[in-house]
Design an enzyme around this catalytic site. Structure first.
Site, PDB file in Angstrom:
ATOM      1  CG  ASN A 145      -5.065   4.178   8.871  1.00  0.00           C
ATOM      2  OD1 ASN A 145      -5.478   5.119   8.204  1.00  0.00           O
ATOM      3  ND2 ASN A 145      -3.988   4.270   9.605  1.00  0.00           N
ATOM      4  CD  GLN A 200      -6.841  -0.531   7.291  1.00  0.00           C
ATOM      5  OE1 GLN A 200      -7.576  -1.484   7.556  1.00  0.00           O
ATOM      6  NE2 GLN A 200      -5.570  -0.508   7.661  1.00  0.00           N
ATOM      7  CB  SER A 251      -2.058  -2.994   1.290  1.00  0.00           C
ATOM      8  OG  SER A 251      -1.126  -3.783   1.982  1.00  0.00           O
ATOM      9  CB  CYS A 261       1.724   3.240  10.076  1.00  0.00           C
ATOM     10  SG  CYS A 261       0.825   2.006   9.174  1.00  0.00           S
ATOM     11  N   GLY A 294       0.822  -1.215   0.000  1.00  0.00           N
ATOM     12  CA  GLY A 294       0.000   0.000   0.000  1.00  0.00           C
ATOM     13  C   GLY A 294       0.848   1.252   0.000  1.00  0.00           C
ATOM     14  CB  THR A 295       3.920   2.213   1.842  1.00  0.00           C
ATOM     15  OG1 THR A 295       3.344   1.972   3.127  1.00  0.00           O
ATOM     16  CG2 THR A 295       4.855   3.401   1.902  1.00  0.00           C
TER      17      THR A 295
END
Ligand code: PLP
Length: 385
Positions: free
Chosen positions: A153, A181, A201, A327, A69-70
């Site tokens: 999230n 999410q 993700s 995170c 995802g990042t």
């Protein structure tokens, strides 16, 4: 142990593991190789791409596999903004919401710091909602990109993505959404949503960590961030994570096969849990939207405690959850998301998030709510008066 931290990560689904195994063992080829082993890997990758495209209701060529995802968020925010400015130098602003994941927020800040973009931040209301009016107020003729997440999230609030994307379209501005999410729980039909780019993700929906997808619409140009052999139509160089892509495709298809039923079932369990917690700890505060929230997320503040202490007590009682987003873990600072909702810093520090997989049961949640009552009671007894 009752695992209530699925927004941090999920276990790999058995079917996804079975699907990826051949590409970690006998079928280990490089998709770029011109021999049968390579061709088998290329075929698997192509099938994984088609599988993802089917769920997203897009073309296979619009799917870029990433390392998660990042990376998908970075590629969307930086890649689209930079490509747009390359075609029109006046396009030098990006719009993000006040509650974006750091992967989006820090990408926007990078554009500001290194490339001279301006970043316009759309505020949210006290439940974490971005309104159409708030977005309209920040859109300008020189906006290169809007990035507003599908579901948050930390608090689970779900944005009216289709309406927000429609506003961006009126201004001819591409709209990206971080669906990391949301993807396991909500429809991700990119045509119905009207989005131009969307991040997913793998590890949030039963595929391994280090797998992800960025959807980008048709001819929307994306400046690559990773240069090399030109894989992924030049959008993302590097030998592809074939096994990860296969697993992601499998997990995404499986979670969407019965997505509506699962979402409805788990939403009922979530609401039961929320009511139990609010009763057990009468001064607790639900954060996020009461109903427009992920089926899988219930998040609270417990005034007079510290989220970290409640978390430790809960773990002693056999319940695993999170005191904020994973995170942001390790940092003592109150969550910027909760501050953006107008929650006072001392209250924000008492936040605890519970997030479920679709395997969650009512019995587990009943036990967890009782553990919350005990944990909060213990922490308050220990707190200096
Ligand atoms: N975006 C959101 C909303 C997330 O919750 C996360 C992970 O927690 C990410 C992006 C980053 O995804 P990944 O862990 O795959 O890099």
């Amino acid at each position: 142990m009752i695992f209530l931290d699925a927004a941090a990560t999920t276990p790999i689904r058995r079917e996804a593991l079975d699907a990826m195994w051949p590409y970690l063992s006998g079928e280990f080829g490089n998709p770029s190789s011109h021999h049968s082993l390579g061709e088998a890997a290329a075929t698997a990758l192509a099938e994984a791409r088609t599988g993802v495209a089917k769920v997203l209701n897009c073309r296979a060529g619009e799917v870029t596999f990433t390392s998660g995802g990042t990376e998908a968020d970075n590629l969307a925010v930086k890649g689209i903004a930079l490509a747009r400015r390359a075609t029109d130098p006046s396009l030098s602003r990006v719009v993000i919401s006040a509650i974006e994941h750091p992967a989006v927020e820090e990408s926007a800040r990078y554009l500001q710091r290194v490339h001279g973009f301006d970043v316009d931040v759309v505020p949210v209301d006290s439940e974490g909602m971005v309104t159409v009016a708030a977005l309209r107020a920040v859109l300008r003729p020189d906006t290169a990109l809007v990035s507003i997440m599908y579901a948050n999230n930390e608090i689970g609030t779900v944005q009216p993505v289709a309406e927000l994307a429609a506003v961006a379209r009126e201004y001819n501005v591409p709209f990206h959404t971080d669906a990391v999410q949301a993807a396991g729980w909500l429809p991700v039909d990119v045509k119905a949503l009207g989005v131009d780019a969307m991040s997913i993700s793998g590890h949030k929906l039963g595929a391994p960590k280090g797998s992800g997808v960025l959807f980008t619409r048709g001819r929307l140009r994306v400046e690559p961030l990773v240069h090399g052999g030109g894989q992924e139509r030049g959008r993302r160089s590097g030998t592809e994570n074939v096994a990860g892509a296969v697993a992601l495709s499998s997990a995404l298809r499986l979670s969407h096969a019965d997505q509506q039923e699962q979402a409805a079932r788990v939403s009922v369990l979530r609401d039961g849990f929320i009511n139990r917690v609010l009763q057990a700890v009468p001064d607790s505060m639900l954060t996020g939207h009461r109903s427009l929230r992920l089926p899988s997320v219930a998040s609270f503040c417990f005034p007079g405690t510290s989220g970290e202490s409640v978390l430790l007590e809960l773990e002693r009682l056999g319940v695993v959850c999170s005191s904020g987003s994973a995170c942001a873990a390790g940092s003592d600072a109150p969550s910027p998301v909760l501050l953006a909702l107008g929650i006072a810093p001392e209250t924000a520090q008492t936040a605890v998030r519970f997030s479920f997989t679709s395997a969650v049961t009512d019995a587990e949640l009943e036990q967890a709510a009782a553990a919350v009552e005990t944990a909060v009671g213990r922490v308050r007894k220990l707190a200096p008066q």
